[in-house]
Scaffold this motif. Structure first.
Motif, PDB file in Angstrom:
ATOM      1  N   LEU A  87       0.830  -1.207   0.000  1.00 15.11           N
ATOM      2  CA  LEU A  87       0.000   0.000   0.000  1.00 15.11           C
ATOM      3  C   LEU A  87       0.866   1.259   0.000  1.00 15.11           C
ATOM      4  O   LEU A  87       0.611   2.205  -0.750  1.00 15.11           O
ATOM      5  CB  LEU A  87      -0.919  -0.009   1.220  1.00 15.11           C
ATOM      6  N   VAL A  88       1.884   1.277   0.840  1.00 10.10           N
ATOM      7  CA  VAL A  88       2.775   2.437   0.930  1.00 10.10           C
ATOM      8  C   VAL A  88       3.487   2.679  -0.401  1.00 10.10           C
ATOM      9  O   VAL A  88       3.558   3.816  -0.892  1.00 10.10           O
ATOM     10  CB  VAL A  88       3.804   2.244   2.061  1.00 10.10           C
ATOM     11  N   ALA A  89       4.011   1.602  -0.985  1.00 14.51           N
ATOM     12  CA  ALA A  89       4.725   1.736  -2.257  1.00 14.51           C
ATOM     13  C   ALA A  89       3.795   2.253  -3.355  1.00 14.51           C
ATOM     14  O   ALA A  89       4.158   3.158  -4.118  1.00 14.51           O
ATOM     15  CB  ALA A  89       5.327   0.394  -2.658  1.00 14.51           C
ATOM     16  N   GLY A  90       2.592   1.690  -3.441  1.00 11.55           N
ATOM     17  CA  GLY A  90       1.645   2.107  -4.464  1.00 11.55           C
ATOM     18  C   GLY A  90       1.218   3.554  -4.301  1.00 11.55           C
ATOM     19  O   GLY A  90       1.124   4.313  -5.279  1.00 11.55           O
ATOM     20  N   THR A  91       0.956   3.965  -3.066  1.00 12.32           N
ATOM     21  CA  THR A  91       0.531   5.342  -2.800  1.00 12.32           C
ATOM     22  C   THR A  91       1.634   6.335  -3.153  1.00 12.32           C
ATOM     23  O   THR A  91       1.384   7.382  -3.765  1.00 12.32           O
ATOM     24  CB  THR A  91       0.151   5.508  -1.318  1.00 12.32           C
ATOM     25  N   THR A  92       2.863   6.015  -2.781  1.00 16.96           N
ATOM     26  CA  THR A  92       4.000   6.895  -3.081  1.00 16.96           C
ATOM     27  C   THR A  92       4.158   7.097  -4.582  1.00 16.96           C
ATOM     28  O   THR A  92       4.332   8.228  -5.063  1.00 16.96           O
ATOM     29  CB  THR A  92       5.296   6.311  -2.492  1.00 16.96           C
ATOM     30  N   LEU A  93       4.088   6.012  -5.327  1.00 17.13           N
ATOM     31  CA  LEU A  93       4.242   6.102  -6.776  1.00 17.13           C
ATOM     32  C   LEU A  93       3.115   6.921  -7.404  1.00 17.13           C
ATOM     33  O   LEU A  93       3.346   7.755  -8.289  1.00 17.13           O
ATOM     34  CB  LEU A  93       4.277   4.704  -7.383  1.00 17.13           C
ATOM     35  N   LEU A  94       1.882   6.687  -6.954  1.00 17.76           N
ATOM     36  CA  LEU A  94       0.734   7.382  -7.533  1.00 17.76           C
ATOM     37  C   LEU A  94       0.802   8.879  -7.264  1.00 17.76           C
ATOM     38  O   LEU A  94       0.590   9.704  -8.172  1.00 17.76           O
ATOM     39  CB  LEU A  94      -0.564   6.799  -6.962  1.00 17.76           C
ATOM     40  N   VAL A  95       1.100   9.268  -6.024  1.00 17.29           N
ATOM     41  CA  VAL A  95       1.141  10.692  -5.660  1.00 17.29           C
ATOM     42  C   VAL A  95       2.259  11.413  -6.405  1.00 17.29           C
ATOM     43  O   VAL A  95       2.054  12.471  -7.016  1.00 17.29           O
ATOM     44  CB  VAL A  95       1.307  10.850  -4.132  1.00 17.29           C
TER      45      VAL A  95
END
Length: 325
Positions: free
Chosen positions: A97-105
């Protein structure tokens, strides 16, 4: 309910899986070292190229998945306790979740930043640099750096992909998938730099948007998969493309027991291990003895190292929990 000791602990893993975990950890440390060096080298030749800046930021973002993997693997080794009776396997999902959120933002920010430069008709310039008494165009150094630094992630990505499926680790898979496609980032940045050299001012911003769009795509897909997993959606394979085969395997196993008339199962993906709930309608009430239920639970546990908890309950009506493929 039958429960194994934490399979994330190497002492309780099959030998080949234990070796795969150790190899994945080594590859992630190599990735961190390689990316850290890449970030420094790219920064030294950054110049005024928006594409180069975006590629540099993507290199920094690429540090997040391997860090998340290393931290989550360490956390999952903690044994279950009164506060966390199911253990710490969800750390894998949180890391995802953290990795996906960082990439998206960050990808979204880079798209906006590049669009602003495109709409304001900003003309980037790349000057020269003096090396060994000669002045050369900095763009040539940028292109050389991108070509050299784009190779190691692709190799590491292919190596990690081979480990992600047997380990059922979606953070490792996401990291490997990003690494494997890193050549596209380098190629897009090279096109943008070449565009500046040819006087095509807009090529740089367009290349940056292409790179940022790839980052957003990676972030969105990983964020969606992570949220689904944390919400106990139907488990999928590590690439999130189809239902995990353990669902049908467990269903078939229970259905083939000679004392079972009908059966359904549901699985919960805990990050890298599974919990199984089985529901059986016995051929007759007398056949659903504690001994038979316990034997079935033990047999299911032996089917795959990724199965951690199993509970089988005799019922009169099956819950509708199995979805069609």
């Amino acid at each position: 309910m039958k429960r194994m000791e934490s399979p994330a602990d190497n002492e309780h893993l099959p030998d080949e899986i234990s070796r795969a975990v150790k190899r994945a950890v080594r590859l992630e440390w190599v990735t961190l070292g390689t990316l850290s060096l890449t970030v420094v080298v790219v920064f030294l030749v950054l110049g005024n190229s928006q594409a180069m800046k975006t590629a540099w930021i993507e290199d920094m973002l690429s540090l997040v998945p391997p860090l998340a993997f290393l931290i989550s693997v360490r956390v999952t080794r903690k044994p279950a306790n009164a506060k966390h009776p199911f253990g710490y396997h969800r750390a894998i999902g949180i890391a995802h979740l953290v990795a996906g959120t960082t990439l998206l933002v960050m990808g979204s920010y880079l798209i906006v930043d590049s669009l602003i430069k495109l709409l304001t008709v900003e003309h980037p310039t790349i000057g020269g640099i003096s090396l060994f008494g000669h002045t050369i165009w900095l763009g040539w150094l940028m292109i050389l750096v991108l070509l050299i630094t784009g190779i190691p992630p692709v190799i590491l990505g292919h190596m990690k992909l081979k480990l992600a499926e047997p380990l059922h680790n979606k953070v490792l898979y996401a990291d490997a998938d990003m690494n494997k496609a890193d050549w596209m980032t380098s190629f897009a940045a090279i096109v943008g730099i070449a565009g500046i050299g040819l006087g095509l001012w807009w090529a740089d911003a367009v290349a940056a948007i292409v790179i940022a769009t790839s980052i957003v795509k990676d972030g969105a897909s990983n964020l969606s998969a992570a949220v689904s997993g944390l919400m106990d959606a139907r488990p999928t394979t590590v690439d999130n493309k189809k239902p995990h085969p353990l669902i049908s395997d467990a269903q078939e196993f229970l259905q083939n027991l000679d004392w079972v008339h009908a059966a359904n199962v549901r699985l919960r993906d805990e990050g890298q291990v599974f919990q199984i709930e089985g529901f059986v309608i016995p051929a007759s009430r007398e056949l659903a003895t504690p001994e038979r239920l316990e034997a079935a639970e033990s047999a299911l546990l032996d089917q795959d190292w990724k199965i951690r908890d199993v509970v089988i309950a005799p019922v009169t009506h099956l819950p509708n929990v199995v979805e069609s493929k």
